[in-house]
Design an enzyme around this catalytic site. Structure first.
Site, short mmCIF file in Angstrom:
data_model
loop_
_atom_site.label_atom_id
_atom_site.label_comp_id
_atom_site.label_asym_id
_atom_site.label_seq_id
_atom_site.Cartn_x
_atom_site.Cartn_y
_atom_site.Cartn_z
N HIS A 199 55.44 42.73 41.66
CA HIS A 199 55.61 42.38 40.24
C HIS A 199 56.91 41.61 40.04
O HIS A 199 57.31 41.38 38.90
CB HIS A 199 55.74 43.65 39.38
CG HIS A 199 54.56 44.57 39.40
ND1 HIS A 199 53.28 44.15 39.19
CD2 HIS A 199 54.49 45.91 39.58
CE1 HIS A 199 52.47 45.22 39.23
NE2 HIS A 199 53.19 46.28 39.47
N SER B 238 49.16 48.49 27.53
CA SER B 238 48.95 49.17 28.80
C SER B 238 50.29 49.60 29.41
O SER B 238 50.44 50.73 29.91
CB SER B 238 48.19 48.25 29.75
OG SER B 238 47.90 48.90 30.96
N LYS C 95 50.78 45.92 34.90
CA LYS C 95 49.64 46.29 34.05
C LYS C 95 48.70 45.13 33.69
O LYS C 95 47.96 45.21 32.71
CB LYS C 95 50.08 47.00 32.75
CG LYS C 95 51.12 48.07 32.91
CD LYS C 95 50.91 49.02 34.06
CE LYS C 95 49.81 50.02 33.84
NZ LYS C 95 49.75 50.95 35.00
S1 PPS Z 1 50.18 48.54 37.75
O1 PPS Z 1 50.83 49.85 37.51
O2 PPS Z 1 51.06 47.43 37.37
O3 PPS Z 1 49.70 48.43 39.12
O4 PPS Z 1 48.94 48.52 36.74
P1 PPS Z 1 47.74 47.49 36.85
O5 PPS Z 1 46.80 47.94 37.87
O6 PPS Z 1 48.25 46.09 36.92
O7 PPS Z 1 47.07 47.59 35.42
C1 PPS Z 1 46.43 48.74 34.96
C2 PPS Z 1 45.45 48.30 33.90
O8 PPS Z 1 44.29 47.75 34.53
C3 PPS Z 1 43.15 48.48 34.09
N1 PPS Z 1 42.10 48.52 35.12
C4 PPS Z 1 40.90 47.96 34.94
N2 PPS Z 1 40.39 47.23 33.92
C5 PPS Z 1 39.10 46.81 34.05
N3 PPS Z 1 38.34 47.06 35.12
C6 PPS Z 1 38.80 47.78 36.17
N4 PPS Z 1 38.02 48.02 37.23
C7 PPS Z 1 40.15 48.25 36.10
N5 PPS Z 1 40.94 48.98 36.92
C8 PPS Z 1 42.11 49.14 36.29
C9 PPS Z 1 43.72 49.86 33.79
O9 PPS Z 1 42.82 50.64 33.04
C10 PPS Z 1 44.99 49.48 33.05
O10 PPS Z 1 44.73 48.92 31.75
P2 PPS Z 1 44.68 49.80 30.42
O11 PPS Z 1 44.56 48.81 29.29
O12 PPS Z 1 45.95 50.59 30.35
O13 PPS Z 1 43.47 50.66 30.52
#
Ligand code: PPS
Length: 283
Positions: A99, A129, A42
């Protein structure tokens, strides 16, 4: 040990990270021209994967996804073979994501020196998250309350292990030639610069005049509206509980942390990261 996970070498892992996968990582062949995206869950994995994927095909959106991304940590129920087996058959350069904590990562990742992009996110937003991911992901457990979850995050007792251990490990490697250490908050502040940085690090240039389009493609809004990225039809993520691309904010933690929890985490950060020099923006 629970129906969802167990502890291996002191790190809690989901059953989907099977013993066979952990065993395979000991001898998995890394290639020098691999690109590895390493993150605590996340922290911005999907976002950065999208950037890397688009860069890998010369920012030609019609070709995006042709290469495929190899997430080696788990075997999903619908997969015919392990991701590391599929990855071994792929042509170079491969895009790999994990991860895993250093203890469980493919061992050659250090010796072979592939390109490694590490993305870190401030622990408070990262925790929130991940909390929602626990609610919506059927492969890992749902906590009864935020308080119970917070304690597990604090104790480093979530699947994937301690946020502190993982971030400290990669922060300490940030000056290695083959490592690019990025922060989610910086990407939020200036996505174009982050894309250029990744592009220069990987040697995959953004064609003249294309940067704006890539920024738009990788923006929160367009990723949220992309059903493939937002896992709309996933059998594992129940998006009716929480969308995969959820809020994408810096500072959402304030809606969940009590003052006591925030102070306790600050104190723990101070203890665990003391002298490291790693700091984050929280708002
Ligand atoms: S995972 O399951 O580990 O692969 O999740 P991961 O992709 O690492 O993290 C998901 C969070 O990243 C946010 N996210 C973004 N934030 C900003 N800009 C963009 N383009 C974007 N794409 C994904 C996503 O909303 C999750 O964060 P939270 O705080 O839950 O919204």
């Amino acid at each position: 040990m629970s129906e969802f996970d167990r502890i291996v070498d002191g790190i809690r892992l989901p059953w989907a990270t099977s013993d066979e996968i952990l065993e395979a990582m000991k001898t998995f062949q890394i290639r020098e021209d691999d690109v590895w995206l390493v993150t605590y869950p996340k922290a911005g994995t999907t976002w950065t994967t999208e950037i890397i994927t688009v860069l890998s095909c010369g920012c030609d959106f019609t070709k995006r996804g042709e290469k495929g991304v190899n997430f080696v940590d788990i075997k999903r129920p619908n997969m015919l073979e392990f991701a590391h087996v599929t990855a071994a058959k792929k042509t170079s350069p491969r895009i790999m994501t994990t991860h895993m904590q250093s203890r469980h990562m493919a061992r050659e990742i250090i010796t072979k020196k592939p390109k490694i992009v590490y993305v870190a996110r401030n622990p408070k937003d990262n925790a929130v998250s991940f909390y929602y991911f626990h609610k919506s992901n059927k492969l890992i457990k749902t906590f009864d309350s935020w308080d119970e979850y917070f304690q597990a995050f604090y104790d480093g007792d979530l699947v994937g292990g301690s946020w502190f251990d993982m971030n400290l490990y990669w922060w300490n490697r940030r000056n290695d030639d083959n490592v690019l250490f990025l922060k989610y908050e910086d990407m939020k502040e200036d996505l174009a610069s982050a894309i250029v940085k990744i592009s220069e690090f990987l040697g995959w240039p953004v064609p003249e005049g294309k940067l704006e389009e890539v920024v738009k493609h990788c923006s929160f809004g367009s990723m949220k509206n992309n059903p493939k990225i937002n896992r709309t039809n996933s059998k594992i993520i129940d998006v009716s509980i929480s969308p995969f691309v959820r809020k994408g904010l810096v500072g959402d933690w304030k809606n969940y942390f009590t003052v006591n929890q925030s102070e306790a985490l600050d104190k723990l950060y101070e203890e665990k990261m003391k002298g490291s020099g790693l700091t984050f923006r929280y708002t």
